[in-house]
Design a protein around this motif. Structure first.
Motif, PDB file in Angstrom:
ATOM      1  N   ARG A 159       0.829  -1.213   0.000  1.00  0.00           N
ATOM      2  CA  ARG A 159       0.000   0.000   0.000  1.00  0.00           C
ATOM      3  C   ARG A 159       0.865   1.265   0.000  1.00  0.00           C
ATOM      4  O   ARG A 159       0.553   2.229  -0.689  1.00  0.00           O
ATOM      5  CB  ARG A 159      -0.948  -0.020   1.207  1.00  0.00           C
ATOM      6  CG  ARG A 159      -2.057  -1.075   1.074  1.00  0.00           C
ATOM      7  CD  ARG A 159      -2.763  -1.307   2.392  1.00  0.00           C
ATOM      8  NE  ARG A 159      -1.929  -2.092   3.299  1.00  0.00           N
ATOM      9  CZ  ARG A 159      -2.004  -3.413   3.400  1.00  0.00           C
ATOM     10  NH1 ARG A 159      -2.864  -4.092   2.670  1.00  0.00           N
ATOM     11  NH2 ARG A 159      -1.213  -4.059   4.235  1.00  0.00           N
ATOM     12  N   LEU A 160       1.970   1.221   0.752  1.00  0.00           N
ATOM     13  CA  LEU A 160       2.899   2.349   0.713  1.00  0.00           C
ATOM     14  C   LEU A 160       3.562   2.453  -0.658  1.00  0.00           C
ATOM     15  O   LEU A 160       3.858   3.547  -1.139  1.00  0.00           O
ATOM     16  CB  LEU A 160       3.961   2.201   1.798  1.00  0.00           C
ATOM     17  CG  LEU A 160       3.535   2.566   3.216  1.00  0.00           C
ATOM     18  CD1 LEU A 160       4.667   2.293   4.206  1.00  0.00           C
ATOM     19  CD2 LEU A 160       3.130   4.035   3.296  1.00  0.00           C
ATOM     20  N   LEU A 191      -4.922   2.391 -11.794  1.00  0.00           N
ATOM     21  CA  LEU A 191      -5.850   3.401 -12.306  1.00  0.00           C
ATOM     22  C   LEU A 191      -6.951   2.661 -13.063  1.00  0.00           C
ATOM     23  O   LEU A 191      -6.765   1.498 -13.448  1.00  0.00           O
ATOM     24  CB  LEU A 191      -5.127   4.383 -13.237  1.00  0.00           C
ATOM     25  CG  LEU A 191      -4.072   5.303 -12.602  1.00  0.00           C
ATOM     26  CD1 LEU A 191      -3.374   6.132 -13.682  1.00  0.00           C
ATOM     27  CD2 LEU A 191      -4.701   6.217 -11.553  1.00  0.00           C
ATOM     28  N   PRO A 192      -8.097   3.300 -13.286  1.00  0.00           N
ATOM     29  CA  PRO A 192      -9.176   2.614 -14.010  1.00  0.00           C
ATOM     30  C   PRO A 192      -8.701   2.057 -15.345  1.00  0.00           C
ATOM     31  O   PRO A 192      -8.302   2.802 -16.235  1.00  0.00           O
ATOM     32  CB  PRO A 192     -10.223   3.725 -14.192  1.00  0.00           C
ATOM     33  CG  PRO A 192      -9.985   4.654 -13.042  1.00  0.00           C
ATOM     34  CD  PRO A 192      -8.515   4.643 -12.823  1.00  0.00           C
ATOM     35  N   ILE A 252      -5.274   8.080  -1.278  1.00  0.00           N
ATOM     36  CA  ILE A 252      -5.671   7.197  -0.172  1.00  0.00           C
ATOM     37  C   ILE A 252      -7.098   6.697  -0.375  1.00  0.00           C
ATOM     38  O   ILE A 252      -7.407   5.521  -0.150  1.00  0.00           O
ATOM     39  CB  ILE A 252      -5.528   7.936   1.165  1.00  0.00           C
ATOM     40  CG1 ILE A 252      -4.042   8.195   1.468  1.00  0.00           C
ATOM     41  CG2 ILE A 252      -6.151   7.130   2.304  1.00  0.00           C
ATOM     42  CD1 ILE A 252      -3.809   9.088   2.659  1.00  0.00           C
ATOM     43  N   VAL A 253      -7.970   7.597  -0.818  1.00  0.00           N
ATOM     44  CA  VAL A 253      -9.355   7.203  -1.081  1.00  0.00           C
ATOM     45  C   VAL A 253      -9.407   6.150  -2.196  1.00  0.00           C
ATOM     46  O   VAL A 253     -10.104   5.133  -2.088  1.00  0.00           O
ATOM     47  CB  VAL A 253     -10.208   8.426  -1.442  1.00  0.00           C
ATOM     48  CG1 VAL A 253     -11.607   7.994  -1.909  1.00  0.00           C
ATOM     49  CG2 VAL A 253     -10.326   9.375  -0.251  1.00  0.00           C
ATOM     50  N   TRP A 254      -8.655   6.407  -3.274  1.00  0.00           N
ATOM     51  CA  TRP A 254      -8.649   5.465  -4.389  1.00  0.00           C
ATOM     52  C   TRP A 254      -8.033   4.132  -3.960  1.00  0.00           C
ATOM     53  O   TRP A 254      -8.496   3.056  -4.366  1.00  0.00           O
ATOM     54  CB  TRP A 254      -7.885   6.056  -5.571  1.00  0.00           C
ATOM     55  CG  TRP A 254      -7.771   5.127  -6.741  1.00  0.00           C
ATOM     56  CD1 TRP A 254      -6.643   4.607  -7.281  1.00  0.00           C
ATOM     57  CD2 TRP A 254      -8.857   4.587  -7.522  1.00  0.00           C
ATOM     58  NE1 TRP A 254      -6.926   3.789  -8.336  1.00  0.00           N
ATOM     59  CE2 TRP A 254      -8.286   3.755  -8.517  1.00  0.00           C
ATOM     60  CE3 TRP A 254     -10.239   4.729  -7.479  1.00  0.00           C
ATOM     61  CZ2 TRP A 254      -9.051   3.078  -9.452  1.00  0.00           C
ATOM     62  CZ3 TRP A 254     -11.013   4.044  -8.423  1.00  0.00           C
ATOM     63  CH2 TRP A 254     -10.424   3.237  -9.386  1.00  0.00           C
ATOM     64  N   LEU A 255      -7.000   4.182  -3.127  1.00  0.00           N
ATOM     65  CA  LEU A 255      -6.387   2.965  -2.621  1.00  0.00           C
ATOM     66  C   LEU A 255      -7.381   2.155  -1.803  1.00  0.00           C
ATOM     67  O   LEU A 255      -7.421   0.924  -1.892  1.00  0.00           O
ATOM     68  CB  LEU A 255      -5.161   3.310  -1.768  1.00  0.00           C
ATOM     69  CG  LEU A 255      -4.413   2.137  -1.123  1.00  0.00           C
ATOM     70  CD1 LEU A 255      -3.859   1.205  -2.198  1.00  0.00           C
ATOM     71  CD2 LEU A 255      -3.289   2.643  -0.222  1.00  0.00           C
ATOM     72  N   ALA A 256      -8.201   2.846  -1.007  1.00  0.00           N
ATOM     73  CA  ALA A 256      -9.219   2.154  -0.214  1.00  0.00           C
ATOM     74  C   ALA A 256     -10.216   1.440  -1.124  1.00  0.00           C
ATOM     75  O   ALA A 256     -10.692   0.340  -0.810  1.00  0.00           O
ATOM     76  CB  ALA A 256      -9.942   3.153   0.688  1.00  0.00           C
ATOM     77  N   VAL A 257     -10.507   2.056  -2.270  1.00  0.00           N
ATOM     78  CA  VAL A 257     -11.455   1.454  -3.211  1.00  0.00           C
ATOM     79  C   VAL A 257     -10.874   0.195  -3.836  1.00  0.00           C
ATOM     80  O   VAL A 257     -11.517  -0.859  -3.862  1.00  0.00           O
ATOM     81  CB  VAL A 257     -11.843   2.474  -4.301  1.00  0.00           C
ATOM     82  CG1 VAL A 257     -12.684   1.792  -5.399  1.00  0.00           C
ATOM     83  CG2 VAL A 257     -12.624   3.641  -3.694  1.00  0.00           C
ATOM     84  N   ILE A 258      -9.631   0.288  -4.350  1.00  0.00           N
ATOM     85  CA  ILE A 258      -9.076  -0.846  -5.097  1.00  0.00           C
ATOM     86  C   ILE A 258      -8.573  -1.958  -4.180  1.00  0.00           C
ATOM     87  O   ILE A 258      -8.313  -3.072  -4.652  1.00  0.00           O
ATOM     88  CB  ILE A 258      -7.933  -0.385  -6.030  1.00  0.00           C
ATOM     89  CG1 ILE A 258      -6.780   0.235  -5.234  1.00  0.00           C
ATOM     90  CG2 ILE A 258      -8.449   0.587  -7.063  1.00  0.00           C
ATOM     91  CD1 ILE A 258      -5.607   0.653  -6.103  1.00  0.00           C
TER      92      ILE A 258
END
Length: 412
Positions: A38-39, A263-264, A372-378
């Motif tokens: 994640r980092l 990324l998407p 961070i938000v996008w990381l939480a999603v994926i």
């Protein structure tokens, strides 16, 4: 000199990490392997800010210097012209870019040599050697001002870390890549220090009608308008080639991140069926560059440096984490080389972040929040490892498919 020293500390950590991880190395790989996946993702996300704004600054510099030479054309018009031309070239594809860059590099180098000689000649005739001493340090110089300027000047070094992405393309990468990284910093730093010193000798102080185009004005002072015009045109041709290369590299990085799910994928991980270029990515980068007309050069450069310095800080931390793991397993490394120097490098990088200005820091922190938000999603609420961002492949880099399922090695 301060910027060179600061970047050299991080360059040494990059060199050691490239030796430990001789695959498609970069801060992404290092943080993923030494810290956490994640980092690793967040370090890549931070540097993506750097990559997105690099073309913007390149185009802004083009516009500033072209407007200085051709003031009848507004600065914003030069910006649009550069963005449109570079974007069109990258959409179509440019196979001869490497050869063009080599030729233009020789031209720019020749101009710098002539400029250095003219600055020495002018300096000897206007103050002589005492003025040279004043150019290095004088009563108007302060540590705070110089270190703040070093945070901006460090922009000139960005790219030395890209050498680490070529580990799979060279012979004996564990020896070649570390040397290349350090030599890149030292060579660039030497050029920057010498040219900056000679220009300050020829024109003491920082008072210019337009600080952004000071180089053009100083070239006029030491060599006359004809030389300044020729030097500016050569520099702009070289700069345009750099703009094309920077935009191409950024679009490829976004493609790789899209292909790997960082990324998407449906948006950023696809290539045009006929052109085999990441058209959407190229257009996005071009669109990001257009707002540069509303930014100062210092602000735009600071945006880039935030992401770069954050990534550099993580590389130094990775170096320390690696050394700690080695010590626990019984392998002892030099405390100075594996602890003290990386810690100093991380401290310097963090300090340089604080010197960037409030706007750049706020933008950078906002970008991290989005990441961070996008990381939480994926990662489904951080419960899964983050997707790995691979900058290279053992497979043929040309073996790409229109849907973007094949590998694509980004240009350096």
């Amino acid at each position: 000199m301060i910027a060179t020293g600061a970047m050299l500390l991080t360059g040494l950590s990059y060199a050691k990490m490239a030796k430990v991880h001789p695959s498609s190395g970069s801060v992404y790989t290092y943080a993923r392997q030494e810290l956490d996946s994640r980092l690793g993702f967040l370090s890549g996300w931070a540097l993506l800010l750097d990559y997105l704004f690099l073309p913007m600054v390149a185009w802004l510099l083009q516009a500033i210097y072209l407007h200085a030479q051709f003031p009848a054309v507004p600065e914003w018009a030069w910006l649009v012209i550069n963005v449109v031309l570079a974007t069109a070239i990258n959409v179509i594809g440019l196979k001869v870019a490497d050869r063009v860059n080599r030729v233009l590099l020789l031209g720019v180098t020749a101009v710098l040599v002539v400029l250095a000689v003219l600055c020495v000649h002018y300096g000897l005739g206007h103050g002589g050697t005492p003025a040279a001493g004043q150019a290095f340090w004088n009563d108007a110089t302060s540590v705070s001002a110089v270190t703040a300027a070093a945070a901006v000047a460090a922009y000139a070094f960005l790219g030395f870390d890209a050498v680490s992405t070529l580990s799979e393309e060279v012979h004996d990468p564990q020896r070649t890549i570390p040397r290349s990284i350090v030599l890149t910093v030292l060579t660039g730093g030497t050029v920057f220090v010498v040219i900056s010193f000679l220009m300050q000798w020829a024109h003491p102080g920082g008072s210019f009608p337009d600080e952004n185009s000071a180089g053009y004005l100083l070239s006029t002072t030491v060599g006359g308008k004809t030389f300044a015009d020729i030097a500016n045109i050569v520099g702009m041709l070289g700069g345009f080639a750099s703009c094309v290369a920077i935009q191409a590299s950024t679009s490829r990085l976004m493609f790789v991140m899209g292909r790997d799910g960082a990324l998407p994928r449906r948006v950023f991980g696809r290539l045009h069926r006929r052109l085999l270029t990441p058209v959407v990515n190229v257009l996005v980068i071009g669109a990001v560059g257009l707002p540069a007309m509303n930014l100062s050069l210092a602000d735009a450069t600071s945006f880039i440096n935030f992401g770069a310095f954050l990534g550099f800080t993580l590389v130094n931390i990775c170096m320390i984490a690696y050394a700690v793991r080695q010590w626990r397993s019984g392998t002892r490394h030099s405390p100075v080389r594996y602890f003290v120097l990386p810690a100093a490098g991380a401290a310097v990088d963090v300090y340089l972040i604080t010197q960037l200005g409030g706007t750049a820091v706020r933008l950078g922190l906002g970008w991290l929040v989005i990441g961070i938000v996008w990381l939480a999603v994926i990662t489904k609420g951080f419960r899964r490892p983050a997707p790995e961002v691979r900058l290279g492949s053992d497979e043929d880099p040309g073996a790409v498919t229109p849907e973007g399922s094949g590998p694509l090695l980004p240009t350096a």
